[in-house]
Motif scaffolding. Structure first.
Motif, PDB file in Angstrom:
ATOM      1  N   ASP A  31      57.696 -14.423 -43.747  1.00 48.67           N
ATOM      2  CA  ASP A  31      58.159 -13.031 -43.621  1.00 48.67           C
ATOM      3  C   ASP A  31      58.526 -12.387 -44.949  1.00 48.67           C
ATOM      4  O   ASP A  31      58.663 -11.171 -45.030  1.00 48.67           O
ATOM      5  N   GLN A  37      51.254  -9.808 -46.465  1.00 54.56           N
ATOM      6  CA  GLN A  37      51.309  -8.875 -45.335  1.00 54.56           C
ATOM      7  C   GLN A  37      50.568  -7.583 -45.659  1.00 54.56           C
ATOM      8  O   GLN A  37      49.835  -7.048 -44.821  1.00 54.56           O
ATOM      9  N   ASP A  51      45.728  -1.124 -34.758  1.00 53.01           N
ATOM     10  CA  ASP A  51      46.882  -1.720 -34.067  1.00 53.01           C
ATOM     11  C   ASP A  51      47.346  -3.004 -34.748  1.00 53.01           C
ATOM     12  O   ASP A  51      48.548  -3.166 -34.998  1.00 53.01           O
ATOM     13  N   ALA A  54      49.165  -2.078 -37.939  1.00 53.98           N
ATOM     14  CA  ALA A  54      50.527  -1.593 -37.671  1.00 53.98           C
ATOM     15  C   ALA A  54      51.456  -2.755 -37.338  1.00 53.98           C
ATOM     16  O   ALA A  54      52.598  -2.799 -37.809  1.00 53.98           O
ATOM     17  N   ALA A  55      50.963  -3.699 -36.552  1.00 48.77           N
ATOM     18  CA  ALA A  55      51.793  -4.853 -36.176  1.00 48.77           C
ATOM     19  C   ALA A  55      52.187  -5.659 -37.405  1.00 48.77           C
ATOM     20  O   ALA A  55      53.346  -6.074 -37.533  1.00 48.77           O
ATOM     21  N   ARG A  58      54.965  -3.954 -39.570  1.00 45.92           N
ATOM     22  CA  ARG A  58      56.329  -3.845 -39.023  1.00 45.92           C
ATOM     23  C   ARG A  58      57.314  -4.740 -39.775  1.00 45.92           C
ATOM     24  O   ARG A  58      58.426  -4.326 -40.087  1.00 45.92           O
ATOM     25  N   THR A  59      56.903  -5.980 -40.054  1.00 45.06           N
ATOM     26  CA  THR A  59      57.822  -6.923 -40.705  1.00 45.06           C
ATOM     27  C   THR A  59      58.226  -6.444 -42.102  1.00 45.06           C
ATOM     28  O   THR A  59      59.427  -6.320 -42.372  1.00 45.06           O
ATOM     29  N   ALA A  61      58.035  -3.488 -43.331  1.00 47.74           N
ATOM     30  CA  ALA A  61      58.709  -2.188 -43.227  1.00 47.74           C
ATOM     31  C   ALA A  61      60.178  -2.376 -42.858  1.00 47.74           C
ATOM     32  O   ALA A  61      61.040  -1.645 -43.355  1.00 47.74           O
ATOM     33  N   ASN A  62      60.457  -3.362 -42.006  1.00 48.65           N
ATOM     34  CA  ASN A  62      61.847  -3.641 -41.617  1.00 48.65           C
ATOM     35  C   ASN A  62      62.594  -4.423 -42.685  1.00 48.65           C
ATOM     36  O   ASN A  62      63.754  -4.148 -42.969  1.00 48.65           O
ATOM     37  N   LEU A  74      51.822   2.248 -45.275  1.00 46.54           N
ATOM     38  CA  LEU A  74      52.136   2.923 -44.005  1.00 46.54           C
ATOM     39  C   LEU A  74      51.571   4.338 -44.006  1.00 46.54           C
ATOM     40  O   LEU A  74      51.016   4.796 -42.997  1.00 46.54           O
TER      41      LEU A  74
END
Length: 137
Positions: A31, A37, A51, A54-55, A58-59, A61-62, A74
């Protein structure tokens, strides 16, 4: 290099999408491996698999909300998804964090133009000279 990240990047650069995906998936399992990523998301974007892109995003981006490369990726994804207003949000954030990055300026202006935002041309005028020259071509 011998790492999955290195092999994945080399395959990405050679547009060997399946090989790149295989290696980058392994590297992106960590991660904290933002580079893996990002490259995996780029593989998916390059092959119009929005899709999964985007998945994957997410990691980072968070976990790394202020990473300029994550914000720019993004923004590009939202442009691919025909959501230029969302793209502008991320690209503005990237541009504010790294005001000298030419690529971010170009993507931001593309996104602003795609929204029909009248400030797009004002943004062009604020951009570095090299960016203005590139956009004039």
């Amino acid at each position: 290099g011998d790492s999955d990240l290195d092999k994945g990047i080399a395959a990405f650069q050679g547009q060997q999408w399946a090989v790149a995906e295989e290696h980058l998936k392994k590297a992106a399992g960590d991660d904290n491996n933002v580079a893996a990523q990002l490259y995996l998301a780029r593989v998916y974007r390059s092959t119009k698999q929005f899709d999964p892109a985007a998945a994957v995003l997410r990691t980072p981006a968070n976990n790394f909300p202020n990473d300029v490369d994550v914000q720019r990726e993004l923004g590009k994804l939202f442009l691919d998804l025909q959501q230029p207003a969302q793209a502008v949000k991320y690209l503005k954030r990237a541009q504010e964090q790294e005001p000298d990055d030419r690529a971010t300026w170009i993507w931001l202006i593309r996104a602003l133009r795609a929204t029909g935002d009248p400030s797009a041309e004002e943004t062009v005028e604020k951009a570095p000279a090299e960016v203005r020259a590139m956009l004039a071509k």
